[in-house]
Design a protein around this motif. Structure first.
Motif, PDB file in Angstrom:
ATOM      1  N   HIS C  50      -2.325   6.814   9.308  1.00  0.00           N
ATOM      2  CA  HIS C  50      -3.293   6.169   8.412  1.00  0.00           C
ATOM      3  C   HIS C  50      -2.626   5.283   7.371  1.00  0.00           C
ATOM      4  N   ALA C  51      -1.453   4.702   7.717  1.00  0.00           N
ATOM      5  CA  ALA C  51      -0.816   3.790   6.772  1.00  0.00           C
ATOM      6  C   ALA C  51      -0.958   2.382   7.314  1.00  0.00           C
ATOM      7  N   PHE C  53      -1.595  -0.559   5.849  1.00  0.00           N
ATOM      8  CA  PHE C  53      -0.897  -1.629   5.140  1.00  0.00           C
ATOM      9  C   PHE C  53       0.581  -1.633   5.523  1.00  0.00           C
ATOM     10  N   LEU C  54       1.175  -0.465   5.547  1.00  0.00           N
ATOM     11  CA  LEU C  54       2.583  -0.364   5.897  1.00  0.00           C
ATOM     12  C   LEU C  54       2.826  -0.837   7.315  1.00  0.00           C
ATOM     13  N   VAL C  57       2.978  -4.475   7.154  1.00  0.00           N
ATOM     14  CA  VAL C  57       4.236  -4.913   6.541  1.00  0.00           C
ATOM     15  C   VAL C  57       5.366  -4.749   7.527  1.00  0.00           C
ATOM     16  N   LEU C 124      -6.835  11.072   3.932  1.00  0.00           N
ATOM     17  CA  LEU C 124      -6.514   9.839   3.234  1.00  0.00           C
ATOM     18  C   LEU C 124      -7.719   8.925   3.275  1.00  0.00           C
ATOM     19  N   THR C 128      -6.056   1.865   2.704  1.00  0.00           N
ATOM     20  CA  THR C 128      -5.110   2.206   1.626  1.00  0.00           C
ATOM     21  C   THR C 128      -4.693   1.007   0.795  1.00  0.00           C
ATOM     22  N   LEU C 132      -3.048   1.195  -2.878  1.00  0.00           N
ATOM     23  CA  LEU C 132      -1.658   0.764  -3.048  1.00  0.00           C
ATOM     24  C   LEU C 132      -1.547  -0.332  -4.099  1.00  0.00           C
ATOM     25  N   ILE C 135      -1.720   1.137  -7.541  1.00  0.00           N
ATOM     26  CA  ILE C 135      -0.504   1.843  -7.954  1.00  0.00           C
ATOM     27  C   ILE C 135       0.632   0.855  -8.190  1.00  0.00           C
ATOM     28  N   LEU C 136       0.801  -0.078  -7.222  1.00  0.00           N
ATOM     29  CA  LEU C 136       1.940  -0.997  -7.320  1.00  0.00           C
ATOM     30  C   LEU C 136       1.858  -1.880  -8.546  1.00  0.00           C
ATOM     31  N   TYR C 140       3.666   1.125 -10.979  1.00  0.00           N
ATOM     32  CA  TYR C 140       5.004   0.717 -10.529  1.00  0.00           C
ATOM     33  C   TYR C 140       5.234  -0.772 -10.723  1.00  0.00           C
ATOM     34  N   PRO C 143       9.130  -1.675 -11.357  1.00  0.00           N
ATOM     35  CA  PRO C 143       9.925  -1.696 -10.121  1.00  0.00           C
ATOM     36  C   PRO C 143       9.490  -2.814  -9.192  1.00  0.00           C
ATOM     37  N   PHE C 144       8.219  -3.086  -9.183  1.00  0.00           N
ATOM     38  CA  PHE C 144       7.690  -4.150  -8.321  1.00  0.00           C
ATOM     39  C   PHE C 144       8.329  -5.493  -8.673  1.00  0.00           C
ATOM     40  N   ALA C 147      11.900  -5.529  -7.815  1.00  0.00           N
ATOM     41  CA  ALA C 147      12.106  -5.767  -6.391  1.00  0.00           C
ATOM     42  C   ALA C 147      12.101  -7.256  -6.102  1.00  0.00           C
TER      43      ALA C 147
END
Lengths: 628, 102, 169
Positions: C50-51, C53-54, C57, C124, C128, C132, C135-136, C140, C143-144, C147
């Protein structure tokens, strides 16, 4: 509180020469006469204050040996360690102050003439001032610590003065010898002081005296007494640490006079007198002191007979006389020891200054190269004869009274052997002193020289000292009431009773010695060379000073250097060996171990992950083994 | 039923394959490729943890995203280094690249 | 059988098979192609988790960008001498590495199996991307941004390192 300038300003007694020393060293070094005058002026101040102290003690009877006047300021106050700097004034101190300042003043005046034209003129006076400062600080000390500090300062200044002609190799050797020998002795003294402090918790003389008189630990007191006595053995040139004193003749003659009469060797005897209660508490320590003194007296006298050098003969006579003083204290009479110290200071200073006068005029030191000097130097010659009569113990000269008192106490206190030793020494003393006088001042010239009488700065001190050498003994003569013995004593004043038998016999002994010298060296009825040849081994043995120096040399060469060589070997091959092998191991491991670094990326990676596996398995051992 | 253990074991196998390649191949680019495999194995782990252990927060996926970013950087720089080495020595055999030894 | 189970086993087979191909092919270009298959398989695995988006990517960054980068790299470092079949050989640690890796796998799998995981059964959310993004760009965000800077720095660094050095004359 007694009102007296001397007592109120007693600090100035040692401080005046210190100020002179500082001024000369830092300001007046280039102005010769100013330096000399500064030093002499400081001595005049000290002498005048000392005179005032003596006068106060003589007129005001509140200060006695048993009730001294003490002044002190705290000096060091650390955890559990309390040291003060102070002054202890009793008749003993006063007498010493008088002797030291008096002799020093005369020696300084004399030095103006003697050192005339010397490039180190100012330096000489600054050292003299330092020397006197050290000795005066030692004399007024009210505790062992202060005494030790000044004791070492005396050693330092004597080092500087003996090595005054430092460019001469023999002088450099002599001052080193004096310093090292004294250090050996000082070490014993220091340990003695330290154990006394550890035991009684104080350095102060008065508190220590209280502690000692109530202590019954005889073994400890004997040990402490003997350790402290090691200091005087070195400083006062007792056997076997006497070796430095004859060599100390390398210094200028006024320094010899100062060392021998007032400021150096007297320190040892003074220490014995100051710490008398410590020795008196232990019969063993006293016996050691007495016999060592008696032995030194005889030992040095036998050497003196054979010596040829004017100053050396005097040096050995000093050793011998110091033996007397130490013996006197050892047999239990502080009075006799200090009395002899005082009279000896007068006539020994006199003789040394005479020697300086002769050497100054002749530039020779060997008495066999002299002869007939009396004709050219009447004043010096007369003074020398007076000194000789005084040391030989002919009444009414100073030495007679003090020496007689020593013989008397030795006899009275039951030390018959020491009495005999002392009597023999007295005979030898008279003989060798008049051997010196007859050879140097009388007879015919034995070499080519031009003599002339010395300048007034030198002869005036000679004459003053001569007067004291004649009459100085009366302060302690048995028929004088309230004499020396009423002031300087231990416990109760002990007045010597005149012993006609003893006086007569000792006079006869001295006269016999002089007569023998006259027979040998003037009448030539007995040939000295013949006797020397007949007893060649003994003569050589004595001439070489019992081979003590050689013994030390042998000891140093073989034992000390041998031990050093052994330790050196140990250090080189064992200690260094261990260090080197550790270094070698590290180097070898590094040299071999660096091949582990192959530089190959994959080897490293492989090792890392193999290690991870091993470590994980190791840490997780209990889990994998099913414990959890 | 597919459990967490399935994913984790898959990830472990993938990681070990990647590691084996990284330790044993001679070609520097092949080693970089194998390192990518190991990073992907880690990502599977992270995503699987998100699904099975912390479904309400997506921290694992966020981490995976950052890992992808860093992996991209790593590949870029790594390839640049490999190219530089190749230019210098005309070879990318890692066994010969041992100038950092003793 | 659940289609999810089928999908998992199928995708696992593809992924592991192609990964093994990556390692064991002796032609580096073949390895690179197998790598792309592996990346795609992993993207499928992400979908089963169930990821989504990942997975996207993964396809874009790995299967797209990184694979192309690697292929370009291979092109730049390979001589055109016709020996492509020997461009991806094993080195001296072929067997040693196998032992170490096998042991490591044993250790890892032992702990995976032994560990008592506290499984959460909550589902989940279907999509997502929204979560995401929150959160990002909120928790985060630093860190984003970092990056982003890291990517820029890496790019500049790669260029600097790989740039041809002109003979300084």
């Amino acid at each position: 509180m007694i009102e007296s300038i001397g007592l109120n300003y007693i600090w100035l007694v040692p401080l005046a020469p210190l100020v002179a020393f500082i001024l000369i060293t830092f300001l007046f070094k280039r102005f010769k006469m100013l330096s000399a005058l500064t030093a002499i002026f400081s001595m005049v101040i000290s002498f005048w204050l000392s005179l005032d102290i003596v006068k106060t003690i003589l007129t005001d009877h509140s200060i006695t040996m048993n009730s001294p006047l003490e002044k002190a300021v705290p000096w060091l106050n650390m955890n559990g360690l309390f040291i003060e700097m102070g002054a202890l004034i009793d008749p003993l101190t006063a007498g010493m102050l008088f002797v030291v300042t008096f002799i020093s003043l005369l020696v300084m005046v004399y030095s103006v003439g003697y050192m005339h034209g010397d490039p180190g003129f100012s330096r000489f006076f600054s050292y003299l001032a330092l020397f006197v400062f050290s000795m005066l600080g030692l004399v007024i000390a009210n505790n062992y610590f202060q005494m030790f500090v000044f004791w070492e300062l005396v050693g330092l200044s004597s080092y500087l003065l003996i090595g005054f002609y430092f460019y001469k190799d023999s002088a450099a050797q002599a001052n080193k010898k004096a310093f090292i020998t004294n250090r050996v002795a000082d070490f014993g003294f220091m340990i003695g002081i330290i154990i006394l402090y550890l035991y009684f918790g104080t350095f102060n003389f008065a508190e220590l005296a209280k502690g000692i008189s109530s202590s019954s630990d005889l073994a400890f007191l004997t040990l402490a007494g003997i350790l402290v006595f090691i200091g005087p053995i070195g400083k006062s040139g007792q056997f076997p640490l006497h070796v430095w004193l004859p060599d100390a003749m390398e210094g200028p003659t006024p320094v010899s006079a100062l060392i021998h009469a007032a400021t150096m060797v007297a320190a040892g005897v003074y220490l014995l007198a100051r710490g008398f209660i410590l020795f008196a508490s232990s019969t063993t320590a006293m016996t050691v002191v007495a016999y060592l003194g008696g032995w030194t007296a005889l030992f040095a006298a036998t050497i003196a007979i054979t010596q040829r050098d004017f100053k050396r003969i005097l040096a050995f006579s000093t050793l011998s006389q110091l033996g007397y003083m130490v013996m006197a204290i050892g047999v239990g009479s502080l009075t006799a020891g200090m009395f002899h110290l005082t009279t000896h200071a007068f006539f020994k200073a006199l003789m040394f200054l005479c020697a300086g006068s002769v050497i100054h005029a002749l530039h020779k030191q060997d008495i066999f190269e002299m002869g007939g000097v009396f004709k050219e130097m009447k004043i010096t010659g007369t003074c020398m004869v007076i000194g000789g009569l005084a040391i030989a113990g002919i009444p009414p000269f100073a030495g007679f009274w003090s020496k007689d008192e020593i013989l008397l106490v030795a006899k009275e206190n039951g030390y018959t052997l020491l009495y005999v030793l002392a009597a023999v020494t007295a005979f030898l003393t008279a003989f060798y002193m008049f051997r010196l006088i007859f050879l140097a001042f009388f007879g015919e010239k034995r070499s080519d020289y031009h003599a002339h009488e010395s300048p007034w700065t030198m002869t005036v001190p000679l004459m003053i000292l001569a007067v004291f050498s004649i009459f100085g003994g009366f302060i302690g003569a048995p028929f004088v009431e309230h004499g020396f013995a009423s002031y300087v004593y231990f416990g109760e004043p002990h007045h010597p009773k005149p012993d006609i038998m003893l006086m007569g016999s000792s006079t006869l002994i001295a006269l016999a010695g002089i007569f023998l010298a006259w027979l040998v060296y003037i009448k030539k009825a007995i040939s000295a060379e013949k006797i020397a040849n007949q007893f060649a081994p003994i003569y050589k043995f004595l001439y070489n000073k019992w081979y003590i120096d050689e013994l030390y040399q042998w000891f140093f060469d073989k034992i000390v250097l041998g031990l050093s060589a052994l330790l050196n070997w140990c250090d080189r091959y064992i200690v260094d060996g261990i260090a080197h092998s550790i270094a070698w191991m590290t180097r070898t491991i590094g040299a071999k171990g660096r091949y582990v670094h192959t530089g190959s990326l994959q080897t490293y990676g492989l090792v890392i992950f193999a290690a991870v596996v091993v470590i994980v398995l190791f840490l997780a051992g209990p889990v994998v083994g099913g414990v959890q | 039923m597919i459990t967490l253990n399935h994913y984790l074991l898959l990830s472990a196998i993938l990681f070990c394959i990647g590691l084996y390649g990284a330790l044993s191949k001679r070609n520097a680019v092949a080693i970089l490729i194998c390192i990518e495999l190991m990073l992907n194995a880690v990502n599977i782990n992270l995503v699987a943890f998100t699904k099975f252990l912390t479904p309400e927060v997506l921290t694992g996926q966020i981490f995976a995203i950052f890992v992808i970013v860093v992996a991209a950087c790593e590949v870029a720089v790594g390839l640049a280094i490999v190219i530089a080495i190749y230019r210098d020595r005309s070879s990318v055999v890692v066994e010969n690249l041992d100038w950092l030894k003793w | 059988m659940d289609y999810q189970v089928i999908a998992f086993w199928l995708l696992s087979f593809i992924t592991l098979g192609s990964a093994l191909s990556v390692v064991f092919f002796t032609n580096i270009v073949h390895s690179a192609l197998a790598l792309i298959v592996t990346f795609l398989g992993i993207a499928g695995i992400y979908l089963t988790l169930h990821a989504d988006f990942l997975a996207a990517v993964q396809v874009l960054v790995y299967a797209g960008a990184i694979s192309i980068l690697i292929v370009f790299g291979i092109m730049l470092i390979t001589r055109g001498d016709g020996k492509m079949a020997e461009t991806n050989l094993f080195g001296k640690y072929k067997y040693t590495a196998a032992i170490v890796v096998t042991t490591l796998f044993g250790v890892i799998s032992y702990f995976i199996i032994r560990t008592p995981w506290s499984i959460e059964t909550a589902a989940l959310s279907e999509n997502t991307i929204g979560d995401l993004a929150e959160i990002l760009l909120a928790d985060y965000v630093i860190p984003f941004e970092l990056a982003a800077i890291l990517l820029t720095v890496a790019m500049v660094g790669a260029i600097v390192i790989a740039r041809e050095v002109k003979n300084p004359k």
